[in-house]
Design a protein around this motif. Structure first.
Motif, mmCIF file in Angstrom:
data_model
loop_
_atom_site.group_PDB
_atom_site.id
_atom_site.type_symbol
_atom_site.label_atom_id
_atom_site.label_comp_id
_atom_site.label_asym_id
_atom_site.label_seq_id
_atom_site.Cartn_x
_atom_site.Cartn_y
_atom_site.Cartn_z
ATOM 1 N N VAL A 188 37.704 38.181 41.345
ATOM 2 C CA VAL A 188 36.499 38.990 41.171
ATOM 3 C C VAL A 188 36.502 39.667 39.809
ATOM 4 O O VAL A 188 35.443 39.827 39.173
ATOM 5 N N LEU A 189 37.683 40.033 39.323
ATOM 6 C CA LEU A 189 37.785 40.736 38.051
ATOM 7 C C LEU A 189 37.629 39.807 36.858
ATOM 8 O O LEU A 189 36.907 40.114 35.904
ATOM 9 N N ARG A 195 32.226 39.238 38.358
ATOM 10 C CA ARG A 195 32.437 40.633 37.980
ATOM 11 C C ARG A 195 31.122 41.343 37.681
ATOM 12 O O ARG A 195 30.958 42.522 38.010
ATOM 13 N N LYS A 196 30.188 40.642 37.093
ATOM 14 C CA LYS A 196 28.945 41.273 36.665
ATOM 15 C C LYS A 196 27.824 41.148 37.689
ATOM 16 O O LYS A 196 26.685 41.505 37.400
ATOM 17 N N GLN A 210 32.556 44.097 46.848
ATOM 18 C CA GLN A 210 33.903 43.696 47.247
ATOM 19 C C GLN A 210 34.445 44.615 48.331
ATOM 20 O O GLN A 210 35.128 44.177 49.259
ATOM 21 N N ALA A 322 30.024 47.836 38.892
ATOM 22 C CA ALA A 322 30.838 46.646 39.125
ATOM 23 C C ALA A 322 31.797 46.381 37.984
ATOM 24 O O ALA A 322 32.879 45.819 38.189
ATOM 25 N N CYS A 323 31.415 46.752 36.771
ATOM 26 C CA CYS A 323 32.283 46.512 35.620
ATOM 27 C C CYS A 323 31.973 47.547 34.551
ATOM 28 O O CYS A 323 31.080 48.394 34.717
ATOM 29 N N ILE A 329 36.752 43.235 30.507
ATOM 30 C CA ILE A 329 37.822 43.713 31.384
ATOM 31 C C ILE A 329 38.645 44.770 30.660
ATOM 32 O O ILE A 329 39.053 44.574 29.514
ATOM 33 N N GLN A 333 42.373 47.707 34.781
ATOM 34 C CA GLN A 333 41.844 47.060 35.973
ATOM 35 C C GLN A 333 42.796 46.012 36.546
ATOM 36 O O GLN A 333 42.671 45.625 37.704
ATOM 37 N N GLU A 398 37.003 35.141 29.288
ATOM 38 C CA GLU A 398 36.989 36.192 30.305
ATOM 39 C C GLU A 398 35.806 37.142 30.176
ATOM 40 O O GLU A 398 35.426 37.811 31.138
#
Length: 426
Positions: A188-189, A195-196, A210, A322-323, A329, A333, A398
């Motif tokens: 998920v990260l 992630r978004k 999540q 969420a981010c 990242i 995290q 990423e």
């Protein structure tokens, strides 16, 4: 406690001489590489729709698995024979790899029998049902390979027999569950379009955060644990029954609250708080051996660390988003994910007979914790490598940007020649 430690140190140490330790260690490393690492890379290729490369790697794994099943064992010190569970897992993995390879040949058109006699069943489309089946089988192969790799040392050292079998199974399943949770959070990260998703779906009621999914799984697991750890009304209560049943109760109670608070795609602190409570309970869980008590304490600390840092990430770092605002990242995290991986492998290695073996060999908890933590680092590196490889295969990094490699494949001179040809044509 001091008296128990003194008793542990004064007990005579036993001699332990595994059968053919050098060759069996090499065998286990080979099994780790070919039946777990290679299939996991193959699964990444499959999910990224690089099916030809995936099938080649599955051929290699299948060939080795059949050879290992037929000719290679992990003899122990009890009856010089690999235990039935380990050998059964090996047979199942060989059959599963055979089915996976067979399905894979449907997709790339190399199945000679199907092409000649049943051409209408050939399925070269990478988005067909056969392709989805192949990808699913690829994931199952990785999970079975994990079980196979974990079973081999059990067979080699000869523990988890008799009355200890159930306890070993419980530690293996629960520890693997925490490691799987670590991978899910890493997925998920790291994968940018997951992630978004919250930022891209504001107001979309179909999306689930999540924490909602985590709370649901915890609630279901809590209900199962509440009614399976003790046979209600048919046996007396022991300290272990109280500990495990109470843990189940708090998980379904907290899971229900987490599901309510995280509805409508909201973030929630509840799953992380349940990890903190569980970690505290396990850190205070006294064992028969002092080394076992201390290893359980480290497991509890790792689990509490995952919970605390997860709350910090959600509430302080991301402020319920969420981010990060940039979509990238933040290094912090990764910490909750790693703590879950560390807790999982620590719990897998905290079963009674395994720690009894470590104790009998004269080691202490600190050395053992360092070795197990090293395994956690390698497993977490394996996770991140697989996710990074997947993003590269599909052409992204990423941060969700197109990877530079997508442009490096194009020669600039081609553009210049193309422009000149266009000018000459004019």
């Amino acid at each position: 406690m001091a008296y128990a430690m003194e008793m542990d140190m004064d007990e005579p140490k036993v001699e332990f001489h595994p059968i053919n330790p050098g060759s069996k260690t090499f065998h286990w490393i080979l099994t780790l590489f070919i039946l777990l690492i290679i299939p996991s890379v193959s699964a990444v290729f499959a999910i990224a729709n690089r099916l030809s490369w995936s099938l080649v790697l599955h051929f290699i794994a299948a060939g080795y698995s059949v050879f290992e099943t037929l000719f290679l064992d992990f003899p122990d010190n009890i009856d010089n024979h690999e235990n039935r569970t380990s050998k059964g897992t090996s047979w199942f993995l060989s059959a599963l790899l055979g089915v996976t390879v067979f399905v894979g040949t449907f997709i790339n058109g190399t199945n000679l029998v199907i092409n000649k006699f049943y051409p209408k069943y050939a399925s070269p489309n990478e988005y067909s049902k056969m392709s989805k089946l192949y990808k699913s089988l690829s994931v199952v192969v990785v999970l079975t390979g994990w079980v196979r790799v974990c079973m081999a040392p059990v067979a080699l050292f000869g523990f988890c027999y008799g009355r200890h079998t159930g306890q070993c199974i419980a530690h293996g399943i629960m520890g693997s569950a925490f490691i799987a949770y670590s991978f899910v959070l890493s997925l998920v990260l790291v994968v940018p379009w997951i992630r978004k998703h919250q930022l891209l779906s504001q107001g979309a009621g179909k999306m689930k955060s999540q924490e909602f999914l985590d709370s649901t799984v915890m609630m279901v697991w809590g209900i199962v644990n509440t009614f399976t750890e003790h046979r209600w009304g048919r046996e007396g209560w022991s300290m272990g029954d109280y500990q495990h049943t109470s843990m189940g109760i708090i998980w379904w109670a907290g899971g229900l609250l987490g599901m309510f608070l995280s509805r409508n795609n909201n973030r929630s602190f509840v799953p992380a708080l349940l990890l903190i409570f569980t970690g505290y309970s396990m850190s205070a869980h006294s064992q028969h051996l002092m080394i076992s008590t201390k290893v359980h304490a480290v497991f509890g600390i790792a689990l509490m660390g995952a919970g605390v840092t997860r709350i910090m990430e959600i509430s302080l770092l991301l402020k319920d988003k969420a981010c990060s605002p940039s979509g990238k990242i933040l290094q912090f995290q990764y910490f909750p994910c790693f703590c879950l991986c560390l807790a999982g492998i620590m719990f897998m290695g905290a079963n009674e007979e395994q720690l009894q073996l470590v104790h009998d060999l004269g080691s202490d908890h600190s050395a053992y914790v360092l070795v197990v933590s090293s395994a956690a680092f390698m497993i977490f590196l394996w996770f991140q490598g697989l996710l990074w490889g997947y993003l590269r295969l599909v052409g992204y990094d990423e941060d969700g940007e197109i990877a530079p490699a997508k442009y490096e494949a194009v020669d600039i001179e081609d553009f210049e020649l193309g422009d000149m040809s266009a000018e000459e044509t004019e």
